[in-house]
Write a protein that holds these residues in place. Structure first.
Motif, mmCIF file in Angstrom:
data_model
loop_
_atom_site.group_PDB
_atom_site.id
_atom_site.type_symbol
_atom_site.label_atom_id
_atom_site.label_comp_id
_atom_site.label_asym_id
_atom_site.label_seq_id
_atom_site.Cartn_x
_atom_site.Cartn_y
_atom_site.Cartn_z
ATOM 1 N N ALA A 127 51.574 41.616 39.470
ATOM 2 C CA ALA A 127 50.110 41.509 39.393
ATOM 3 C C ALA A 127 49.571 40.552 40.449
ATOM 4 C CB ALA A 127 49.701 41.044 37.994
ATOM 5 N N GLN A 130 49.609 42.336 43.769
ATOM 6 C CA GLN A 130 48.544 43.336 43.838
ATOM 7 C C GLN A 130 47.189 42.673 44.057
ATOM 8 O OE1 GLN A 130 49.080 45.411 40.113
ATOM 9 N NE2 GLN A 130 50.483 46.906 41.003
ATOM 10 N N GLU A 131 46.960 41.544 43.391
ATOM 11 C CA GLU A 131 45.701 40.819 43.555
ATOM 12 C C GLU A 131 45.535 40.322 44.983
ATOM 13 O OE1 GLU A 131 42.070 39.006 42.750
ATOM 14 O OE2 GLU A 131 43.223 40.504 41.622
#
Length: 223
Positions: A127, A130-131
Motif C-alpha cells: 500500500a 502504491q501511494e
C-alpha cells in the motif's frame, strides 16, 4: 631292481597317470591362479566376489528411506484464519493461499503465521508503494498542466474554476482534491473549455429566454 625301487617306481607311475592323462606324458597340472582383486584407493578391503550387495536391495532401501523422510501432513480439513487488529482478511488471497498451505502440509497454526505476516507487513508495504506511485503520478499531471501553453494560462485556469463553481458539488470538489484527479490534464481541459463556453455564450444560472441550458453548454445544442 630291488623291492623298494619297484614300489617307488609304481607310485610315480600312478601319480603321472592321474595328473597327466594316459601314457603319463602330460605335464603335472597346476592349480588355477586366483583373480587379483583391486584394492580401493581408500584402503578398504574389497568384498569377496559374489558377496556384493544387490542393486535392487539398494534401490528398495533408498526408496524406503525417502518415504520415511517425507514429512507427515498436518493440514486440517478446513483452515480457520483470523484477521489481525484493524485488518480485514483478503478473501481472494486466502482462497489462493489455502491450496498451497495444504500442499505443503502446514498446520492451521503455521498457516496463520503466514497470514499474520502478510497482513501486518507485506500488505502495508504494498500500500505504501502504491501511494508513493500515485503521488508521483499526480505531481506529473500538475507539471504537465503548468507546462501546457493552453492549460497553464491564467485564462484557462479561471475558466476551469468557473465551470467547477457552477456545476461541481462540494463532494465532487473534495474528491478531486483528495484523490489528485483534479490535476489530470484531460479533466482540467474539459472544465476549462466548459468555463470558456459559458463566458462566450452568456450562460446564466437563472431562467432567461436567451440563456442556454447547462446541457447545451456541456454537450452542445442537440438541434
Amino acid at each position: 631292481m630291488n623291492l623298494f625301487q619297484r614300489l617307488l617306481f609304481r607310485r610315480l607311475c600312478n601319480e603321472v597317470s592321474v595328473d597327466g592323462g594316459e601314457g603319463g606324458g602330460g605335464a603335472p597340472a597346476q592349480a588355477p591362479t586366483p583373480a587379483k582383486q583391486e584394492v580401493p584407493a581408500n584402503g578398504d578391503t574389497p568384498a569377496p566376489a559374489g558377496t556384493e550387495p544387490s542393486k535392487a536391495n539398494d534401490a528398495s532401501s533408498t526408496k524406503q528411506e525417502d518415504t520415511d523422510k517425507k514429512p507427515v501432513s498436518t493440514a486440517p480439513e478446513k483452515y480457520e484464519f483470523t484477521a489481525g487488529k484493524g485488518q480485514e482478511l483478503d478473501k481472494e488471497a486466502i482462497a489462493a493461499f489455502e491450496p498451497v498451505a495444504r500442499e505443503l502440509g502446514l498446520s492451521n497454526e503455521q498457516a496463520q503465521k503466514i497470514v499474520d505476516v502478510y497482513g501486518s507487513t507485506i500488505m502495508p508495504q504494498i500500500a505504501k508503494q502504491q501511494e508513493a506511485a500515485w503521488q508521483k503520478q499526480v505531481t506529473e499531471w500538475a507539471e504537465t498542466v503548468k507546462a501546457d501553453k493552453e492549460l497553464g494560462s491564467v485564462e484557462s485556469i479561471g475558466n476551469a474554476q468557473k465551470a467547477m463553481d457552477q456545476f461541481g458539488t462540494p463532494e465532487l470538489k473534495q474528491y478531486l482534491n483528495d484523490s489528485g484527479l483534479g490535476n489530470h490534464p484531460e479533466l482540467f481541459r474539459i472544465f476549462s473549455r466548459i468555463g470558456k463556453a459559458m463566458s462566450e455564450d452568456g450562460f446564466v444560472s437563472g431562467s432567461s429566454e436567451n440563456a442556454r441550458s447547462a446541457a447545451d453548454v456541456l454537450f452542445g445544442d442537440s438541434k
